[in-house]
Scaffold this motif. Structure first.
Motif, PDB file in Angstrom:
ATOM      1  N   GLN A 287      12.619   7.159   6.673  1.00  0.00           N
ATOM      2  CA  GLN A 287      13.823   6.520   5.987  1.00  0.00           C
ATOM      3  C   GLN A 287      14.036   7.116   4.706  1.00  0.00           C
ATOM      4  OE1 GLN A 287      15.054   3.460   7.517  1.00  0.00           O
ATOM      5  NE2 GLN A 287      13.500   4.186   9.095  1.00  0.00           N
ATOM      6  N   LYS A 288      13.540   8.279   4.548  1.00  0.00           N
ATOM      7  CA  LYS A 288      13.838   8.909   3.182  1.00  0.00           C
ATOM      8  C   LYS A 288      13.317   8.392   2.146  1.00  0.00           C
ATOM      9  CE  LYS A 288      16.151  12.354   5.814  1.00  0.00           C
ATOM     10  NZ  LYS A 288      15.178  12.652   6.853  1.00  0.00           N
ATOM     11  N   ILE A 289      12.326   7.491   2.252  1.00  0.00           N
ATOM     12  CA  ILE A 289      11.551   6.769   1.180  1.00  0.00           C
ATOM     13  C   ILE A 289      10.716   8.070   0.431  1.00  0.00           C
ATOM     14  CG2 ILE A 289      10.106   5.218   0.156  1.00  0.00           C
ATOM     15  CD1 ILE A 289      11.235   3.572   2.583  1.00  0.00           C
ATOM     16  N   ARG A 290      10.927   8.133  -0.700  1.00  0.00           N
ATOM     17  CA  ARG A 290       9.812   9.187  -1.335  1.00  0.00           C
ATOM     18  C   ARG A 290       8.513   8.535  -1.661  1.00  0.00           C
ATOM     19  NH1 ARG A 290       9.206  10.509  -7.335  1.00  0.00           N
ATOM     20  NH2 ARG A 290       8.721  12.769  -7.364  1.00  0.00           N
ATOM     21  N   ILE A 291       7.588   9.436  -1.140  1.00  0.00           N
ATOM     22  CA  ILE A 291       6.278   8.915  -1.043  1.00  0.00           C
ATOM     23  C   ILE A 291       5.328   9.812  -2.071  1.00  0.00           C
ATOM     24  CG2 ILE A 291       4.135   8.322   0.413  1.00  0.00           C
ATOM     25  CD1 ILE A 291       6.202   8.549   2.813  1.00  0.00           C
ATOM     26  N   LEU A 292       4.683   9.272  -3.115  1.00  0.00           N
ATOM     27  CA  LEU A 292       3.898   9.760  -3.709  1.00  0.00           C
ATOM     28  C   LEU A 292       2.444   9.403  -3.376  1.00  0.00           C
ATOM     29  CD1 LEU A 292       4.945   9.250  -7.501  1.00  0.00           C
ATOM     30  CD2 LEU A 292       5.113  11.280  -6.114  1.00  0.00           C
ATOM     31  N   PHE A 293       1.657  10.548  -3.451  1.00  0.00           N
ATOM     32  CA  PHE A 293       0.092  10.418  -3.015  1.00  0.00           C
ATOM     33  C   PHE A 293      -0.597  11.027  -4.314  1.00  0.00           C
ATOM     34  CE2 PHE A 293       2.239  11.033   1.218  1.00  0.00           C
ATOM     35  CZ  PHE A 293       1.667   9.907   1.987  1.00  0.00           C
ATOM     36  N   PRO A 294      -1.721  10.236  -4.368  1.00  0.00           N
ATOM     37  CA  PRO A 294      -2.807  10.519  -5.441  1.00  0.00           C
ATOM     38  C   PRO A 294      -3.742  11.453  -5.173  1.00  0.00           C
ATOM     39  CG  PRO A 294      -3.645   8.524  -4.117  1.00  0.00           C
ATOM     40  CD  PRO A 294      -2.167   8.991  -3.583  1.00  0.00           C
ATOM     41  N   ILE A 295      -3.825  12.644  -6.128  1.00  0.00           N
ATOM     42  CA  ILE A 295      -4.878  13.430  -5.965  1.00  0.00           C
ATOM     43  C   ILE A 295      -5.810  13.296  -7.079  1.00  0.00           C
ATOM     44  CG2 ILE A 295      -5.180  15.985  -6.338  1.00  0.00           C
ATOM     45  CD1 ILE A 295      -3.042  15.677  -4.146  1.00  0.00           C
TER      46      ILE A 295
ATOM     47  N   VAL B  75       7.956   4.668  -9.394  1.00  0.00           N
ATOM     48  CA  VAL B  75       8.045   4.232  -8.279  1.00  0.00           C
ATOM     49  C   VAL B  75       8.384   2.701  -7.938  1.00  0.00           C
ATOM     50  CG1 VAL B  75       6.431   5.980  -7.226  1.00  0.00           C
ATOM     51  CG2 VAL B  75       5.708   3.669  -7.967  1.00  0.00           C
ATOM     52  N   ASP B  76       9.007   2.130  -6.891  1.00  0.00           N
ATOM     53  CA  ASP B  76       9.282   0.519  -6.745  1.00  0.00           C
ATOM     54  C   ASP B  76       8.287  -0.065  -6.260  1.00  0.00           C
ATOM     55  OD1 ASP B  76      12.110   1.402  -7.210  1.00  0.00           O
ATOM     56  OD2 ASP B  76      12.162   2.105  -5.357  1.00  0.00           O
ATOM     57  N   LEU B  77       7.101   0.627  -5.661  1.00  0.00           N
ATOM     58  CA  LEU B  77       5.778  -0.438  -4.999  1.00  0.00           C
ATOM     59  C   LEU B  77       4.663   0.508  -5.008  1.00  0.00           C
ATOM     60  CD1 LEU B  77       4.945  -2.760  -3.252  1.00  0.00           C
ATOM     61  CD2 LEU B  77       5.732  -1.319  -1.238  1.00  0.00           C
ATOM     62  N   ILE B  78       3.487   0.187  -5.337  1.00  0.00           N
ATOM     63  CA  ILE B  78       2.419   0.822  -5.425  1.00  0.00           C
ATOM     64  C   ILE B  78       1.485   0.239  -4.351  1.00  0.00           C
ATOM     65  CG2 ILE B  78       0.335   1.597  -6.631  1.00  0.00           C
ATOM     66  CD1 ILE B  78       1.872   1.346  -9.325  1.00  0.00           C
ATOM     67  N   LEU B  79       0.972   0.980  -3.507  1.00  0.00           N
ATOM     68  CA  LEU B  79       0.034   0.505  -2.436  1.00  0.00           C
ATOM     69  C   LEU B  79      -1.320   0.994  -2.866  1.00  0.00           C
ATOM     70  CD1 LEU B  79       2.056   0.823   1.071  1.00  0.00           C
ATOM     71  CD2 LEU B  79       1.856  -1.205  -0.426  1.00  0.00           C
TER      72      LEU B  79
ATOM     73  N   GLN C  64      13.745  -3.533  -1.140  1.00  0.00           N
ATOM     74  CA  GLN C  64      14.552  -2.323  -1.090  1.00  0.00           C
ATOM     75  C   GLN C  64      14.007  -0.964  -1.833  1.00  0.00           C
ATOM     76  OE1 GLN C  64      17.853  -4.246  -3.090  1.00  0.00           O
ATOM     77  NE2 GLN C  64      18.672  -4.740  -1.152  1.00  0.00           N
ATOM     78  N   VAL C  65      12.703  -0.690  -1.388  1.00  0.00           N
ATOM     79  CA  VAL C  65      11.828   0.426  -1.824  1.00  0.00           C
ATOM     80  C   VAL C  65      12.776   1.809  -1.577  1.00  0.00           C
ATOM     81  CG1 VAL C  65       9.948   1.682  -1.627  1.00  0.00           C
ATOM     82  CG2 VAL C  65       9.799  -1.010  -1.952  1.00  0.00           C
ATOM     83  N   THR C  66      12.969   2.636  -2.785  1.00  0.00           N
ATOM     84  CA  THR C  66      13.396   3.998  -2.375  1.00  0.00           C
ATOM     85  C   THR C  66      12.307   5.038  -2.651  1.00  0.00           C
ATOM     86  OG1 THR C  66      14.139   4.244  -4.815  1.00  0.00           O
ATOM     87  CG2 THR C  66      15.837   3.576  -2.899  1.00  0.00           C
ATOM     88  N   SER C  67      11.190   4.585  -3.305  1.00  0.00           N
ATOM     89  CA  SER C  67      10.077   5.364  -3.634  1.00  0.00           C
ATOM     90  C   SER C  67       8.811   4.242  -3.625  1.00  0.00           C
ATOM     91  CB  SER C  67      10.283   6.035  -4.993  1.00  0.00           C
ATOM     92  OG  SER C  67      10.100   5.278  -5.946  1.00  0.00           O
ATOM     93  N   VAL C  68       7.543   4.907  -3.258  1.00  0.00           N
ATOM     94  CA  VAL C  68       6.554   4.294  -3.163  1.00  0.00           C
ATOM     95  C   VAL C  68       5.234   5.175  -3.509  1.00  0.00           C
ATOM     96  CG1 VAL C  68       5.996   4.690  -0.590  1.00  0.00           C
ATOM     97  CG2 VAL C  68       5.056   2.654  -1.416  1.00  0.00           C
ATOM     98  N   ALA C  69       4.359   4.436  -4.279  1.00  0.00           N
ATOM     99  CA  ALA C  69       3.054   5.262  -4.145  1.00  0.00           C
ATOM    100  C   ALA C  69       2.037   4.761  -3.149  1.00  0.00           C
ATOM    101  CB  ALA C  69       2.546   5.244  -5.678  1.00  0.00           C
ATOM    102  N   ALA C  70       1.531   5.522  -2.392  1.00  0.00           N
ATOM    103  CA  ALA C  70       0.698   5.024  -1.276  1.00  0.00           C
ATOM    104  C   ALA C  70      -0.570   6.097  -1.352  1.00  0.00           C
ATOM    105  CB  ALA C  70       1.417   5.173  -0.069  1.00  0.00           C
TER     106      ALA C  70
END
Length: 192
Positions: free
Chosen positions: A73-81, A121-125, A47-53
């Motif tokens: 799905q309007k899941i907030r996606i954080l990306f690394p810099i 975040v709820d999940l980190i990939l 039930q992820v609402t935000s993910v780091a990918a």
């Protein structure tokens, strides 16, 4: 780390890069389709609402269709810099607009949120070269994700994204290397 382990890692990374390089277009397309189905299943189950990918580089398992689904799905996606000091900043992105960042890796364009943004975040990939059956992850040698995961107080589930044959019995590791909670491959979702 002993010179032996360092050499083992270098040799293993070179072998894994070569294995990825010789995959056929058909193999890559099939892997992408299966991989993204598993990522959607995992995100839905958690039930992820935000993910780091991350934005995959050429020959990395292609998670872009999953990123597109997550954005829809309007899941907030954080990306690394990547930063020069070895830390990661984060930005919110749609997986679309990108530039070539440090080390030639694709990076999104967006407002920098700083290293602690990942704490929400709820999940980190994470990408990986290989993962063993205890969850020990071997990255590509720069240590960005190990430092990030090592600095988090309460870490959400962390899954490495790899091809099936990159899940192995054991990988050479150092004290600072971090285990992951699971892997997502074209063939399976495995939790350790």
């Amino acid at each position: 780390m002993s010179g032996d382990e360092s050499q083992q890692k270098r040799a293993l990374r070179a072998e894994l890069r070569e294995r990825r390089r010789i995959m056929t277009t058909r193999e890559l397309e099939q892997a992408t389709s299966q991989l993204c189905a598993h990522l959607i299943e995992l995100a839905t189950r958690l039930q992820v609402t935000s993910v780091a990918a991350y934005l995959p580089a050429t020959r990395e398992p292609n998670i872009r269709p999953f990123l597109g689904w997550a954005d829809e799905q309007k899941i907030r996606i954080l990306f690394p810099i990547s930063r020069d000091d070895g830390l990661l900043d984060w930005t919110v992105g749609d997986g679309g607009t990108e530039i070539e960042g440090l080390f030639g890796m694709p990076e999104p364009v967006g407002e920098l949120l700083g290293p602690i943004a990942i704490n929400d975040v709820d999940l980190i990939l994470v990408p990986a070269a290989s993962v063993d059956r205890t969850g020990m992850r071997m990255g590509w040698g720069r240590g960005y994700f190990d430092r990030t995961l090592g600095s988090m107080e309460q870490c959400p589930p962390v899954y490495a994204v790899i091809f099936d044959r990159e899940l192995v019995e054991s990988v050479p590791s150092e004290v600072h290397d971090k285990r992951v909670d699971g892997v997502v491959t074209p063939g399976a979702i495995i939790r350790f």
